[in-house]
Design a protein around this motif. Structure first.
Motif: not given
Length: 223
Positions: A11-27
């Protein structure tokens, strides 16, 4: 090569806005942490938020933070409270055709968790080595070792990278259609770089002592 697991959103790391800019790649998380030089540690002290810059280093899925044993921020963070650590790399200033659409290109990591004090001597010395290698690689082997007094005066915290998010922007201006048709203002990206300059020897260094390769080579690599 072993494939890294993706970042697990909370819940704290999920983006509320501009979700397209989130990166889930650990690298990508690792690359942001490895490229930046300082982080900002956020804690709450007496009901008031406190955010301070500090040195750090990454070893696998752990980042180590350090500072004086007298530092209020580290003492508070070591008391079993939740902390937030952020790292930001600014890659460019985005100029748009309207003032409202000006922006920045960046890579940002946010880490939540409970920082654990590192007190076992061998583990603490390892953490200091990791932090030194991150900021000034090569210095651990070149400079004098940490003495007992210095070792006792420094506090080290370990923070797991289990709860982290990465957000980035790497594109041109997002102008309105009418501005594209009617506005003649210049638009584009002004890149921002962090580079190392020429090393400047301390005045007490004898002229016959050369700048070591781990210092001079780093400056050359940044140009």
């Amino acid at each position: 090569m072993t494939e890294l697991p993706p970042l697990s959103p909370t819940g704290r790391t999920t983006l509320g806005r501009r979700k397209v800019r989130a990166v889930s790649d650990r690298a990508t998380l690792y690359s942001v942490l490895d490229e930046a030089l300082i982080c900002h540690l956020g804690v709450v002290r007496d009901g008031v938020p406190m955010v301070l810059p500090t040195g750090y280093g990454r070893d696998g899925d752990t980042i180590y933070l350090h500072g004086s044993t007298g530092a209020t921020s580290l003492r508070q963070a070591a008391a079993g409270v939740e902390v937030c650590v952020t790292v930001t790399l600014l890659d460019g200033i985005v100029y748009a055709r309207s003032v409202n659409n000006h922006s920045m290109n960046y890579r940002c990591a946010v880490i939540y968790g409970e920082a654990k004090p590192v007190t076992e001597p061998e583990a603490k010395m390892h953490a200091l080595h990791v932090i030194t290698d991150h900021l000034a690689p090569g210095s651990w082997e070149h400079a004098r070792d940490v003495n007992a007094k210095e070792f006792a005066a420094v506090s080290v915290l370990a923070l797991d990278l289990a709860e982290a998010s990465v957000k980035m922007r790497a594109e041109g201006p997002g102008d309105e259609p009418e501005d594209l048709e009617e506005n003649s203002a210049w638009a584009g990206v002004l890149p921002v770089y962090t580079v190392f300059g020429e090393p400047e020897s301390d005045k007490e260094v004898p002229p016959v002592v050369p700048v070591p390769e781990h210092v001079s080579g780093r400056g050359a690599a940044g140009r």
